[in-house]
Design an enzyme around this catalytic site. Sequence first.
Site, PDB file in Angstrom:
ATOM      1  N   TYR A   1       0.826  -1.211   0.000  1.00 53.49           N
ATOM      2  CA  TYR A   1       0.000   0.000   0.000  1.00 53.49           C
ATOM      3  C   TYR A   1       0.859   1.259   0.000  1.00 53.49           C
ATOM      4  CZ  TYR A   1      -3.637   3.314   1.407  1.00 53.49           C
ATOM      5  OH  TYR A   1      -4.505   4.373   1.454  1.00 53.49           O
TER       6      TYR A   1
ATOM      7  N   HIS B   1      -5.071  16.024  -3.266  1.00 55.24           N
ATOM      8  CA  HIS B   1      -5.204  16.384  -1.854  1.00 55.24           C
ATOM      9  C   HIS B   1      -5.046  17.880  -1.600  1.00 55.24           C
ATOM     10  CE1 HIS B   1      -4.568  12.028  -1.413  1.00 55.24           C
ATOM     11  NE2 HIS B   1      -5.238  12.171  -0.290  1.00 55.24           N
TER      12      HIS B   1
ATOM     13  N   ASN C   1       1.616  12.169   4.299  1.00 64.51           N
ATOM     14  CA  ASN C   1       1.153  11.442   5.481  1.00 64.51           C
ATOM     15  C   ASN C   1       1.891  11.893   6.730  1.00 64.51           C
ATOM     16  OD1 ASN C   1      -0.890   9.196   4.939  1.00 64.51           O
ATOM     17  ND2 ASN C   1       0.513   9.015   3.220  1.00 64.51           N
TER      18      ASN C   1
END
Length: 279
Positions: free
Chosen positions: A56, A86, A201
């Site tokens: 992932y 984003h 992240n």
Amino acid sequence: MTVEIDGEGLTAAQVVQVARASSEDAVLAAAARERLGRTRAYIESRWMHDEAPLMYGFNTGVGSFKDQRVLVADMEEYQSRLIRAHASGVGEPFEQDVVRATMMLRANAFAAGYSGPAVGVVDRLLAFLNERLHPVIPRKGSVGASGDLAPLAYLAAALGGFPEARIDYRGARQPAREAIAAAGLPVDFALVAKDASALLNGSTVSLALGVLAAHDARRVVQAADVALAMSLEAMRGELAAFHPAVHRARPHPGQRSTARNVLKMAGDSRRSTRPPTTR
């Protein structure tokens, strides 16, 4: 003064120094650079080929595309699309010190060697920091504990020299590509596999705000202690209320610290009633 970051020893005071002092720079420690290189080499050898098992965010999409492989040939384009997807923040931009603290903290997080971006991403972050290139990052859009995805997308877009990105440089807000060129850095900067997800992240903007707010709060408390001591002097207050024996009876370290500060400043006052000398 130059602050060396290694992913382990950075202090809040150093973050504030770099964020707010015009003469402060930051560099990547040699050991951290080696660690980053090892981590990145492992990622590339293990997952960066089209027959690799799915991992992932390494060689897959994200969210509902978690089972969709991203081909190596498409990796660079995918980084760009992920960042643009984003970059959905709104509101006034963060102040310069928040942006600088964010870049410092993000680089330090990468230096720990767990996020896996290319070493060049950390060098780019620190180059922006040291050249005073401050990406324009809207205040609103973070999803909190899931990560400051939206604000960090604007940082990533500026690092990548996206035409849509804006940077504050030498007192003027400019298109990112113009500001980067004016600072003498390469305008084009390719983000490769894993770089975008590493940049996006994390709750780094929230952490930057917290570090700066905590620093300012401590200064406010110190000023309040000074104001209290001066007020007691002016009003001929009772210093006995600040005797250590009184505050040992209460389990509040901050209260005890304030009491000590007041006595240090006003304990020998000739206007206020002095505290008893007995323990």
